[in-house]
Design a protein around this motif. Structure first.
Motif, PDB file in Angstrom:
ATOM      1  N   VAL A 111       0.843  -1.204   0.000  1.00  0.00           N
ATOM      2  CA  VAL A 111       0.000   0.000   0.000  1.00  0.00           C
ATOM      3  C   VAL A 111       0.878   1.253   0.000  1.00  0.00           C
ATOM      4  O   VAL A 111       2.082   1.182   0.204  1.00  0.00           O
ATOM      5  CB  VAL A 111      -0.910   0.067   1.251  1.00  0.00           C
ATOM      6  N   VAL A 112       0.220   2.384  -0.220  1.00  0.00           N
ATOM      7  CA  VAL A 112       0.884   3.676  -0.034  1.00  0.00           C
ATOM      8  C   VAL A 112       0.337   4.254   1.270  1.00  0.00           C
ATOM      9  O   VAL A 112      -0.878   4.463   1.382  1.00  0.00           O
ATOM     10  CB  VAL A 112       0.542   4.649  -1.181  1.00  0.00           C
ATOM     11  N   ALA A 113       1.171   4.474   2.264  1.00  0.00           N
ATOM     12  CA  ALA A 113       0.718   5.121   3.498  1.00  0.00           C
ATOM     13  C   ALA A 113       0.193   6.506   3.134  1.00  0.00           C
ATOM     14  O   ALA A 113       0.763   7.183   2.286  1.00  0.00           O
ATOM     15  CB  ALA A 113       1.871   5.241   4.490  1.00  0.00           C
ATOM     16  N   CYS A 114      -0.934   6.907   3.761  1.00  0.00           N
ATOM     17  CA  CYS A 114      -1.549   8.131   3.250  1.00  0.00           C
ATOM     18  C   CYS A 114      -2.476   8.777   4.283  1.00  0.00           C
ATOM     19  O   CYS A 114      -3.666   8.631   4.151  1.00  0.00           O
ATOM     20  CB  CYS A 114      -2.301   7.785   1.970  1.00  0.00           C
ATOM     21  N   PRO A 115      -2.138   9.541   5.265  1.00  0.00           N
ATOM     22  CA  PRO A 115      -0.736   9.816   5.574  1.00  0.00           C
ATOM     23  C   PRO A 115      -0.090   8.665   6.343  1.00  0.00           C
ATOM     24  O   PRO A 115       1.119   8.618   6.460  1.00  0.00           O
ATOM     25  CB  PRO A 115      -0.805  11.074   6.445  1.00  0.00           C
ATOM     26  N   ALA A 117      -0.293   4.194   7.451  1.00  0.00           N
ATOM     27  CA  ALA A 117      -0.765   2.909   6.940  1.00  0.00           C
ATOM     28  C   ALA A 117      -2.199   2.648   7.416  1.00  0.00           C
ATOM     29  O   ALA A 117      -3.025   2.143   6.670  1.00  0.00           O
ATOM     30  CB  ALA A 117       0.175   1.797   7.388  1.00  0.00           C
ATOM     31  N   LEU A 123      -7.892   8.214   1.037  1.00  0.00           N
ATOM     32  CA  LEU A 123      -7.638   9.008  -0.172  1.00  0.00           C
ATOM     33  C   LEU A 123      -7.906   8.218  -1.458  1.00  0.00           C
ATOM     34  O   LEU A 123      -8.655   8.677  -2.320  1.00  0.00           O
ATOM     35  CB  LEU A 123      -6.221   9.596  -0.163  1.00  0.00           C
ATOM     36  N   ALA A 148      -3.925  17.087  -1.865  1.00  0.00           N
ATOM     37  CA  ALA A 148      -4.088  16.318  -0.626  1.00  0.00           C
ATOM     38  C   ALA A 148      -2.799  16.339   0.194  1.00  0.00           C
ATOM     39  O   ALA A 148      -2.820  16.549   1.410  1.00  0.00           O
ATOM     40  CB  ALA A 148      -4.479  14.878  -0.955  1.00  0.00           C
ATOM     41  N   ALA A 149      -1.670  16.133  -0.491  1.00  0.00           N
ATOM     42  CA  ALA A 149      -0.392  16.085   0.213  1.00  0.00           C
ATOM     43  C   ALA A 149      -0.059  17.434   0.848  1.00  0.00           C
ATOM     44  O   ALA A 149       0.462  17.493   1.963  1.00  0.00           O
ATOM     45  CB  ALA A 149       0.720  15.661  -0.741  1.00  0.00           C
ATOM     46  N   GLY A 152      -1.925  17.661   3.969  1.00  0.00           N
ATOM     47  CA  GLY A 152      -1.294  16.783   4.961  1.00  0.00           C
ATOM     48  C   GLY A 152      -0.030  17.394   5.540  1.00  0.00           C
ATOM     49  O   GLY A 152       0.228  17.283   6.742  1.00  0.00           O
ATOM     50  N   MET A 153       0.758  18.057   4.704  1.00  0.00           N
ATOM     51  CA  MET A 153       1.985  18.693   5.211  1.00  0.00           C
ATOM     52  C   MET A 153       1.648  19.785   6.216  1.00  0.00           C
ATOM     53  O   MET A 153       2.292  19.908   7.260  1.00  0.00           O
ATOM     54  CB  MET A 153       2.785  19.300   4.054  1.00  0.00           C
ATOM     55  N   GLY A 156       0.569  18.115   9.399  1.00  0.00           N
ATOM     56  CA  GLY A 156       1.731  17.509  10.056  1.00  0.00           C
ATOM     57  C   GLY A 156       2.633  18.541  10.705  1.00  0.00           C
ATOM     58  O   GLY A 156       3.171  18.315  11.788  1.00  0.00           O
ATOM     59  N   LEU A 161       0.280  13.938  12.656  1.00  0.00           N
ATOM     60  CA  LEU A 161      -0.359  12.903  11.845  1.00  0.00           C
ATOM     61  C   LEU A 161      -0.269  11.543  12.535  1.00  0.00           C
ATOM     62  O   LEU A 161      -0.587  10.521  11.947  1.00  0.00           O
ATOM     63  CB  LEU A 161       0.306  12.824  10.466  1.00  0.00           C
ATOM     64  N   MET A 178      -7.595  15.594   3.803  1.00  0.00           N
ATOM     65  CA  MET A 178      -6.778  15.570   2.582  1.00  0.00           C
ATOM     66  C   MET A 178      -7.612  15.112   1.387  1.00  0.00           C
ATOM     67  O   MET A 178      -7.545  15.681   0.296  1.00  0.00           O
ATOM     68  CB  MET A 178      -5.594  14.596   2.764  1.00  0.00           C
TER      69      MET A 178
ATOM     70  N   MET B   1       8.215  16.996   8.315  1.00  0.00           N
ATOM     71  CA  MET B   1       7.468  16.789   7.066  1.00  0.00           C
ATOM     72  C   MET B   1       8.089  17.653   5.973  1.00  0.00           C
ATOM     73  O   MET B   1       7.746  18.806   5.828  1.00  0.00           O
ATOM     74  CB  MET B   1       6.015  17.201   7.274  1.00  0.00           C
ATOM     75  N   ILE B   7       4.057  12.362   3.074  1.00  0.00           N
ATOM     76  CA  ILE B   7       2.619  12.362   3.379  1.00  0.00           C
ATOM     77  C   ILE B   7       1.921  11.274   2.568  1.00  0.00           C
ATOM     78  O   ILE B   7       1.165  10.474   3.102  1.00  0.00           O
ATOM     79  CB  ILE B   7       1.986  13.737   3.028  1.00  0.00           C
ATOM     80  N   ILE B   8       2.144  11.284   1.264  1.00  0.00           N
ATOM     81  CA  ILE B   8       1.601  10.224   0.408  1.00  0.00           C
ATOM     82  C   ILE B   8       2.764   9.268   0.158  1.00  0.00           C
ATOM     83  O   ILE B   8       3.492   9.363  -0.807  1.00  0.00           O
ATOM     84  CB  ILE B   8       0.980  10.803  -0.874  1.00  0.00           C
ATOM     85  N   GLY B   9       2.962   8.394   1.102  1.00  0.00           N
ATOM     86  CA  GLY B   9       4.095   7.485   1.094  1.00  0.00           C
ATOM     87  C   GLY B   9       4.494   7.219   2.530  1.00  0.00           C
ATOM     88  O   GLY B   9       3.966   7.852   3.423  1.00  0.00           O
ATOM     89  N   PRO B  10       5.355   6.293   2.823  1.00  0.00           N
ATOM     90  CA  PRO B  10       6.055   5.467   1.853  1.00  0.00           C
ATOM     91  C   PRO B  10       5.151   4.387   1.238  1.00  0.00           C
ATOM     92  O   PRO B  10       4.065   4.140   1.733  1.00  0.00           O
ATOM     93  CB  PRO B  10       7.132   4.803   2.711  1.00  0.00           C
ATOM     94  N   ILE B  11       5.658   3.817   0.144  1.00  0.00           N
ATOM     95  CA  ILE B  11       5.034   2.623  -0.408  1.00  0.00           C
ATOM     96  C   ILE B  11       5.563   1.471   0.437  1.00  0.00           C
ATOM     97  O   ILE B  11       6.769   1.335   0.601  1.00  0.00           O
ATOM     98  CB  ILE B  11       5.428   2.432  -1.887  1.00  0.00           C
ATOM     99  N   MET B  12       4.689   0.699   1.015  1.00  0.00           N
ATOM    100  CA  MET B  12       5.157  -0.304   1.977  1.00  0.00           C
ATOM    101  C   MET B  12       4.212  -1.502   2.085  1.00  0.00           C
ATOM    102  O   MET B  12       3.041  -1.404   1.761  1.00  0.00           O
ATOM    103  CB  MET B  12       5.286   0.325   3.365  1.00  0.00           C
TER     104      MET B  12
END
Ligand code: SF4
Lengths: 290, 220
Positions: A111-115, A117, A123, A148-149, A152-153, A156, A161, A178, B1, B7-12
């Motif tokens: 997956v992609v953590a967002c923000p 896991a 999103l 969205a990012a 989130g920034m 954060g 977050l 987001m 940050m 924020i959109i990541g990491p891919i894991m």
């Protein structure tokens, strides 16, 4: 071009620039990382691909997570909506996709953590359902992810977050805010409305605690991702209709931080209270430890 | 940050950035410190790792780390059996011994030559980790930089000699940490650098007397 630290700065930079917020976030990232915009765009685009793969995997997953608490909700819902429709396409897809991604995460998939896991389904659930129903090109989806990012920034950097610091409002609340911003941009709303969508979404998550059963990112997390995605759609359409948040987004973010700090530690990812300590929660926990 | 991709990541591989991705990274760094895939590891799990490692798949992630898998590798769920097939024996031991950080792991590793190293680290959230201890030495390694670990005798001027070698390679030092057990005895230096450290530094450093360990730990 300079950087932003609040939503109001982000909104006014976009207005001065006569652009969307996504453009501001993309340009400032390129500047900060000293890379060209195309490279940054492609990196985000790859993340969209990973999200789509998670959706496809999750909705066809019939295996349970290690704890057996979740795993097949997405596939059950997917087959249900192939025959029935009550809430309508966009909402049903958002639910289905958010469950899919979130269950792929719970079952040790990619997956992609967002923000984070734990909130990774919100999103993709929201933006993929909206873009499919509206027939939007990928380029627009990727751009909306920058919006969205950016949100989130700001969250954060001015709040948190992390569920361990601010409770679930920090994870699923932020993810919803987001996603609301991204969806609003996909629907054609302007920068001011993005701000209101963020405020509306986050306000309605204030006080949300983090009390996961057996300390695992499964209950209530997986289903909360489905709610979070729909939540974002509601916030976006409200804002698009011109409905404004009385409290501006930056103030809502600071309020969420304050509320998070006031929240007892037992409700911030420690699994010492709430759902984790219900009779059923305790039973599952002792099964996991045996 | 600092970046949108934080924020959109990491891919894991899920489910948890601290308990899955972070656990993998710690094992991966421990393996680099050992210098080889261990043949035997005892993993001591503390704090919330002790309670939740099974459900978070931390055990599978740790096995994957010892195999050198990345946090995106879809073989992570099967890593324990892959490790067993490759002859890596891993024993997971949950412990309720109190620790400073709630997410602490300790690896007691042995390699095929019989070399034994104990590495302790913490997972601090969002997939970020810090190696805190190598044997009895306090260290501070994040995996966000290239790093060099040098075990040396503690005497005046040794640190300057080592850093000279590094700067002669045009490598910029970002952080440095020196730890010794006792004045004049053995000490350990961990140096995190901005620039890539290539293996030719081994031969250059070997001209210095009194070094008993030199290891490069590449950025994760
Ligand atoms: S309940 Fe806690 S673990 Fe679950 S998604 Fe929310 S913050 Fe993350």
């Amino acid at each position: 071009m300079n950087s932003f630290s609040t939503i109001s700065e982000l909104v006014s930079m976009a207005k001065e620039n006569h652009s969307d917020i996504s453009e501001i976030v993309l340009s400032s990232e390129a500047q900060r990382m000293q890379k060209d915009k195309e490279e940054i765009f492609n990196t985000m685009s790859h993340r969209l691909t990973v999200m789509r793969n998670s959706v496809e995997k999750g909705r066809k997953n019939y295996n349970y997570s290690i704890s057996k608490m979740v795993g097949t909700n997405a596939s059950s819902f997917d087959s249900f909506i192939s025959k029935n429709t009550y809430l309508g396409g966009m909402v049903e897809k958002a639910i289905c996709y958010a469950l899919s991604v979130s269950e792929v995460n719970a079952c040790m998939g990619l997956v992609v953590a967002c923000p984070t896991a734990g909130s990774c389904g919100i999103l993709p659930g929201a933006v993929l359902s909206v873009s499919e129903e509206m027939n939007l090109p990928d380029e627009k989806i990727v751009l909306s992810m920058f919006t969205a990012a950016g949100i989130g920034m700001v969250i954060g950097n001015n709040a948190t977050l992390a569920g361990a610091v601010g409770g679930c409002q920090a994870e699923c609340g932020s993810a919803s805010a987001m996603a609301a911003a991204a969806v609003l941009e996909l629907m054609g709303g302007g920068p001011d409305q993005v701000g209101h969508a963020v405020a509306l979404a986050l306000k309605n998550c204030l006080g949300l605690v983090c009390d996961p059963v057996a300390g695992l990112v499964e209950v209530p997390c997986v289903k909360r991702n489905a709610f979070g995605a729909v939540h974002a759609l509601v916030a976006a359409e409200l804002a698009l209709a011109g409905i404004e948040s009385v409290i501006p987004p930056d103030e809502v973010i600071l309020a969420s931080y304050e509320i998070g700090r006031l929240m007892p530690k037992s409700l911030k990812e420690t699994s010492e209270a709430g759902l984790a300590k219900t009779p059923t929660g305790k039973k599952i926990e002792s099964m996991m430890n045996s | 940050m600092e970046s949108v991709f934080d924020i959109i990541g990491p891919i894991m591989i899920g489910p948890s950035s601290s308990h899955t991705a972070g656990a993998l990274k710690l094992a991966n760094m421990a393996r680099a410190i050992l210098g080889d895939t261990p043949t035997e590891v005892k993993v001591n799990l503390y704090g919330s790792f002790a309670k939740t490692y099974k459900g978070h798949g931390s055990d599978r992630a740790i096995a994957a780390g010892f195999l050198g898998f990345s946090t995106e590798d879809e073989r992570i769920p099967e890593a324990i059996s892959i490790a067993a097939k490759k002859g890596v024996k891993i024993n997971f031991v949950p412990s309720n011994k109190p620790v400073d950080h709630p997410n602490t792991l300790e690896f007691e590793m042995v390699d095929k030559s019989g070399l034994k190293i104990i590495v302790q680290g913490i997972s601090i959230g969002g997939g970020n980790v810090i190696i805190k201890k190598i044997d009895n030495y306090e260290v501070n390694l994040t995996g966000n930089y290239e790093a060099l670990i040098v075990g040396h005798k503690d005497y005046p001027g040794i640190i300057a000699k080592i850093t000279q070698v590094i700067s002669s390679k045009n490598i910029n030092i970002a952080y440095m940490y020196v730890s010794r057990l006792e004045r004049g005895k053995d000490a350990m230096m961990t140096i995190e650098t901005d620039d890539y450290i290539s293996t030719d530094i081994y031969s250059t450093l070997s001209s210095l007397p009194d070094l008993n360990l030199v290891k490069i730990i590449h950025r994760l």
